[in-house]
Every structure is written in structure tokens, then in C-alpha cells.
Design a protein around this motif. Structure first.
Motif, PDB file in Angstrom:
ATOM      1  N   VAL A   2       0.881  -1.053   0.007  1.00 34.60           N
ATOM      2  CA  VAL A   2       0.157   0.035   0.046  1.00 34.60           C
ATOM      3  C   VAL A   2       0.901   1.162  -0.031  1.00 34.60           C
ATOM      4  CG1 VAL A   2      -1.765   1.196   1.151  1.00 34.60           C
ATOM      5  CG2 VAL A   2      -1.677  -1.208   1.407  1.00 34.60           C
ATOM      6  N   ARG A   3       0.498   2.123  -0.733  1.00 35.56           N
ATOM      7  CA  ARG A   3       1.362   3.400  -0.955  1.00 35.56           C
ATOM      8  C   ARG A   3       0.596   4.671  -0.340  1.00 35.56           C
ATOM      9  NH1 ARG A   3       2.948   5.881  -5.462  1.00 35.56           N
ATOM     10  NH2 ARG A   3       5.046   5.446  -5.154  1.00 35.56           N
ATOM     11  N   VAL A  35      -4.293   7.154  -1.527  1.00 36.40           N
ATOM     12  CA  VAL A  35      -3.718   5.814  -0.981  1.00 36.40           C
ATOM     13  C   VAL A  35      -3.845   4.988  -2.223  1.00 36.40           C
ATOM     14  CG1 VAL A  35      -4.333   3.970   0.581  1.00 36.40           C
ATOM     15  CG2 VAL A  35      -4.298   6.388   1.442  1.00 36.40           C
ATOM     16  N   GLN A  36      -3.150   4.214  -2.544  1.00 38.96           N
ATOM     17  CA  GLN A  36      -3.082   3.171  -3.412  1.00 38.96           C
ATOM     18  C   GLN A  36      -2.766   1.653  -3.184  1.00 38.96           C
ATOM     19  OE1 GLN A  36      -0.138   3.483  -6.541  1.00 38.96           O
ATOM     20  NE2 GLN A  36      -1.069   2.617  -8.071  1.00 38.96           N
ATOM     21  N   LEU A  37      -3.905   0.801  -3.208  1.00 37.88           N
ATOM     22  CA  LEU A  37      -3.663  -0.409  -2.942  1.00 37.88           C
ATOM     23  C   LEU A  37      -3.102  -1.233  -4.066  1.00 37.88           C
ATOM     24  CD1 LEU A  37      -7.050  -1.291  -1.279  1.00 37.88           C
ATOM     25  CD2 LEU A  37      -5.040  -0.536  -0.199  1.00 37.88           C
ATOM     26  N   PRO A  38      -2.737  -2.578  -3.987  1.00 40.57           N
ATOM     27  CA  PRO A  38      -1.841  -3.350  -5.044  1.00 40.57           C
ATOM     28  C   PRO A  38      -2.879  -3.506  -6.106  1.00 40.57           C
ATOM     29  CG  PRO A  38      -1.511  -4.227  -2.860  1.00 40.57           C
ATOM     30  CD  PRO A  38      -2.515  -3.462  -2.365  1.00 40.57           C
ATOM     31  N   GLY A  39      -2.215  -3.275  -7.369  1.00 35.48           N
ATOM     32  CA  GLY A  39      -3.052  -3.340  -8.471  1.00 35.48           C
ATOM     33  C   GLY A  39      -4.331  -2.539  -8.560  1.00 35.48           C
ATOM     34  N   GLN A  40      -4.384  -1.387  -8.040  1.00 32.87           N
ATOM     35  CA  GLN A  40      -5.522  -0.518  -8.071  1.00 32.87           C
ATOM     36  C   GLN A  40      -4.950   1.041  -8.418  1.00 32.87           C
ATOM     37  OE1 GLN A  40      -8.444  -0.468  -5.014  1.00 32.87           O
ATOM     38  NE2 GLN A  40      -8.430  -2.781  -4.882  1.00 32.87           N
ATOM     39  N   ARG A  47     -14.534   1.810  12.912  1.00 35.69           N
ATOM     40  CA  ARG A  47     -14.918   2.559  11.658  1.00 35.69           C
ATOM     41  C   ARG A  47     -15.187   1.286  10.559  1.00 35.69           C
ATOM     42  NH1 ARG A  47     -13.522   7.951  10.777  1.00 35.69           N
ATOM     43  NH2 ARG A  47     -14.593   7.569   8.525  1.00 35.69           N
ATOM     44  N   GLU A  48     -16.034   1.292   9.923  1.00 31.47           N
ATOM     45  CA  GLU A  48     -16.299   0.291   8.649  1.00 31.47           C
ATOM     46  C   GLU A  48     -16.475   0.874   7.303  1.00 31.47           C
ATOM     47  OE1 GLU A  48     -19.519  -2.379   9.863  1.00 31.47           O
ATOM     48  OE2 GLU A  48     -21.105  -0.687   9.927  1.00 31.47           O
ATOM     49  N   GLY A  49     -15.378   0.614   6.513  1.00 33.87           N
ATOM     50  CA  GLY A  49     -15.632   1.114   5.223  1.00 33.87           C
ATOM     51  C   GLY A  49     -16.523   0.471   4.261  1.00 33.87           C
ATOM     52  N   ARG A  50     -17.164   1.179   3.114  1.00 31.79           N
ATOM     53  CA  ARG A  50     -17.497   0.205   2.186  1.00 31.79           C
ATOM     54  C   ARG A  50     -16.510  -0.174   0.992  1.00 31.79           C
ATOM     55  NH1 ARG A  50     -21.217   2.415   5.702  1.00 31.79           N
ATOM     56  NH2 ARG A  50     -23.330   2.021   5.306  1.00 31.79           N
ATOM     57  N   SER A  51     -15.291   0.363   1.167  1.00 33.39           N
ATOM     58  CA  SER A  51     -14.094  -0.380   0.477  1.00 33.39           C
ATOM     59  C   SER A  51     -12.901  -0.456   1.310  1.00 33.39           C
ATOM     60  CB  SER A  51     -13.685   0.780  -0.514  1.00 33.39           C
ATOM     61  OG  SER A  51     -12.884   1.812   0.118  1.00 33.39           O
ATOM     62  N   ARG A  52     -11.794  -1.105   0.603  1.00 29.97           N
ATOM     63  CA  ARG A  52     -10.639  -1.517   1.619  1.00 29.97           C
ATOM     64  C   ARG A  52      -9.725  -0.348   2.046  1.00 29.97           C
ATOM     65  NH1 ARG A  52     -10.559  -6.917   2.373  1.00 29.97           N
ATOM     66  NH2 ARG A  52     -11.812  -8.122   0.786  1.00 29.97           N
ATOM     67  N   VAL A  53     -10.169   0.844   1.646  1.00 28.05           N
ATOM     68  CA  VAL A  53      -9.373   1.944   1.928  1.00 28.05           C
ATOM     69  C   VAL A  53     -10.433   3.005   2.983  1.00 28.05           C
ATOM     70  CG1 VAL A  53      -8.503   4.341   1.391  1.00 28.05           C
ATOM     71  CG2 VAL A  53      -8.028   2.317   0.101  1.00 28.05           C
TER      72      VAL A  53
END
Length: 387
Positions: A300-301, A312-317, A366-372
Motif C-alpha cells: 500500500v502506498r 492511498v494506492q492498494l496493490p493493482g489499483q 470504523r467500517e468502510g464500504r471499500s478497503r480504503v
């Protein structure tokens, strides 16, 4: 760790407003509710003990890494501008006191606890964690909606009150000005902290951040009466301040900040790389580096300073949008967040463990709707099931 559904309180909106929590409703910009009234996370006592012990150790490691960065001249690596290095060091060496911070963790209830980030200087979701979810627990217990004997890991209110009392008794603190932006959440957080300080016997006042004054002829920041402010609890990011018109005053002012100026080092995401460097292989730390590419592709960057999941950048996204794309980044090994099922969509919970002084004292989720985890993420209460 299981997400359970529950019947909402019939008057839950009014109940939240009673404790000063007013920003829970959807808006055109954020169309999902910020507060989860129909679901909660359930933990066993053993899981909570695992979280508590890991978080207490992480708190020690975070403070040790902060000291290392300051004492070994590594503040530039953390993105702190050179004109502030001396002031940050003076704040650390002068033992400027801190009140609180929040550790954000990945944990699924089965494997280990992993540190994702440290929210060191301006952690929010405090009123939700300390007050609103406790009110929810008591209300739902009274309605018979929770298992008999259910409790909560939540001594945040007591821990913060004790920390203010400690600063008054042991550090001679007598008076503090409080300040925030004109934003409901920030103002409510500061008001809550101010109430706790007042309960501990301190004299307090409030001023919006935009109304703070400076003068070349004055050694301190000034209030609206041009009177000096000697102690300021400032819910305003240091990285905003050091890019402002009056940035030079941040380094030269005699005003002492709470959270202290040394928290600029603790709050840099670059500290994640120092934590890994100083504690390689630690079970609660993810590998992280300030040298992009050295950990491979499954990372993660994150910008050294960013908020609400921006850039924020997740792998492959693709990177998430935001205002921090021009900053240097830290790369952190990717770890999967747990997936919780909810009626409308999957949720990805991040656990926020609160620290008063240097003692862990409770949990908010906190619960996100995405992984970020971004500013659309919902706050969800939790319970600890009877053993």
C-alpha cells in the motif's frame, strides 16, 4: 469478531444529539450514514485481551520510534520541514505533555493484530467512541437487545479525565485554550475534551483556529482580545499550519501545544518505516519502507501526511483521489482487512484503539464500504460478550 444485526433504538437520532453527536446523517456529498445503528461488532474477552496487550506494546514502540527520529536527526525523512526541526526537538526534550492518540489496527479476531496507522495529533471519532457507543450499549441493554452480561472495552472517558488530572497535579497545568476549525465534528471533539479538562479542575477557553492571532511583537499566539495563549489544545494539523501564511510562528512561538509539536513526528506515516526498521519481524508491525520498490508489488502506498484515505494506492489499483498526491510516500506491506456482511454491502472494519497519555483505554470501529477507510466509513459500536 462477528458483525451482528440489532433492532435500532426508536429515538436513536435524538439520543445521539443529546450527547453532542450531530454529524451522523447522510449528506449529498456522503450519502451513507456515518453511524451504524443497526449493527455492532461482538468480541470475546480473550480477543479484547489480545487487542489490549498488542496495542499497549505498540504504544511503547511508537513512542520509542518517535524519540529515535528526533534524537537521530531523521525528521526530514518523515516529511517535516527543516525550519521546524529545532522546535520539534525542543518540544521532545522539554517533555511537552500529550493527552491522547489513536492506533488504527487490522484484526479479524482469529489472527494477529497489525498496526495500519498512528493518528497522533488530531485523532477524531473520539466522541463517538467514548460517549455515543457507551450510550448505545446502555440503551440496548435496557431494551434487552444485547446478550445478558455484554460489556464494552471503553474506559476512554475515564482515561482522558485521569490524564488531564495528571497534567494538572504532576505538570502544574492550570489553564488551556482549546481551538478547532468551524466544522461540527472538530468543534464537538474539542468541546468534549474541554469538558473533561474542566472536570479535572483546569480553567479553559475556546477560540476558532481562524481567529488565532500573531504579532511580531508578541512571543505567544494571541486570542481575540490580543491576550497571550500559553497552552493551546489545537485540533488543527501541524502539516496545515506549516504551509500557512503564519508558518514561521509555529517554530518560534512560546505557546506550547497539546498535542505537542513533537507529535508531528509521531503523526507522519513515515514513522511506519522507522517502526519496521527498529523492530524487524515484530508480529504486530507490517514491513514498511521509505524507499519505494524495495518491498515488491504487494504494498500500500500512502503519502507521509494524508487524511480520510486520500491518495492511498492498494496493490493493482488506482490511487484514491485527494490533495496529497505531491507528497513523498511510505510503502507498507498489504494486509487484508476482514470482510463483514451487512444488509446493504460488505463492510471492512478498522479498529481504532484509543490511548490516554501512554495507556490504552478503549476501542472504536470504523467500517468502510471499500478497503480504503475514507470519510464515508461508518462508525459501528462494539460489545464484549460474557466469558
Amino acid at each position: 469478531m462477528i458483525r451482528r444485526t440489532v433492532t435500532p433504538r426508536p429515538d436513536w437520532q435524538a439520543r445521539l444529539r443529546e450527547v453532542g453527536f450531530t454529524w451522523f446523517a447522510p449528506t449529498p456529498e456522503h450519502p451513507v450514514p456515518y453511524w451504524s445503528e443497526d449493527g455492532y461488532y461482538a468480541f470475546t474477552p480473550a480477543q479484547i485481551e489480545q487487542l489490549r496487550a498488542a496495542s499497549q506494546e505498540l504504544t511503547t514502540l511508537v513512542l520509542e520510534a518517535t524519540g529515535h527520529a528526533i534524537e537521530h536527526g531523521r525528521l526530514a525523512e518523515l516529511g517535516i520541514p527543516a525550519f521546524l526541526h529545532s522546535a520539534v526537538r525542543d518540544s521532545w526534550e522539554g517533555d511537552d505533555p500529550a493527552v491522547y492518540m489513536r492506533l488504527d489496527l487490522a484484526y479479524d479476531g482469529r489472527g494477529g493484530v497489525k498496526l495500519l496507522e498512528v493518528n497522533a495529533q488530531t485523532p477524531t471519532s473520539l466522541l463517538e467512541a467514548a460517549v455515543s457507543q457507551w450510550q448505545w450499549l446502555e440503551d440496548q441493554q435496557a431494551r434487552g437487545e444485547l446478550p445478558a452480561g455484554a460489556t464494552q472495552w471503553n474506559t476512554i472517558h475515564e482515561g482522558l479525565t485521569e490524564q488531564w488530572a495528571h497534567l494538572k497535579a504532576a505538570r502544574g497545568l492550570t489553564e488551556v485554550a482549546f481551538s478547532s476549525a468551524r466544522v461540527d465534528e472538530d468543534a464537538a471533539t474539542v468541546t468534549y475534551l474541554r469538558d473533561l479538562a474542566g472536570a479535572a479542575g483546569l480553567r479553559t477557553s475556546f477560540i476558532f483556529t481562524e481567529d488565532l492571532g500573531t504579532s511580531p511583537a508578541e512571543a505567544y499566539l494571541l486570542d481575540t482580545w490580543s491576550l497571550p495563549i500559553r497552552r493551546l489544545m489545537w485540533l488543527w494539523p501541524f502539516e496545515f499550519a506549516w504551509e500557512s501564511r503564519d508558518a514561521a510562528f509555529l517554530a518560534s512561538t512560546g505557546t506550547r501545544f497539546i498535542e505537542p509539536l513533537w507529535k508531528a513526528a509521531t503523526g507522519s506515516k513515515g514513522l511506519l518505516a522507522l517502526l519496521h526498521e527498529l523492530n524487524p519481524g515484530h508480529p504486530n508491525l507490517l514491513p514498511a519502507t521509505l524507499t519505494p520498490g524495495t518491498l515488491g508489488a504487494d504494498v500500500v502506498r500512502k503519502p507521509l501526511y494524508s487524511r480520510e484515505g486520500q491518495n492511498v494506492q492498494l496493490p493493482g489499483q488506482e490511487s484514491t483521489p485527494g490533495a496529497y498526491a505531491d507528497l513523498p510516500v511510505v510503502e507498507q506491506a498489504y494486509t487484508e482487512l476482514p470482510t463483514a456482511l451487512a444488509p446493504d454491502s460488505p463492510r471492512y472494519p478498522v479498529l481504532g484503539v484509543w490511548v490516554a497519555g501512554d495507556e490504552v483505554c478503549g476501542l472504536g470501529i470504523r467500517e468502510g464500504r471499500s478497503r480504503v477507510t475514507d470519510n464515508r466509513a461508518t462508525f459501528a459500536p462494539h460489545v464484549v460478550l460474557p466469558g
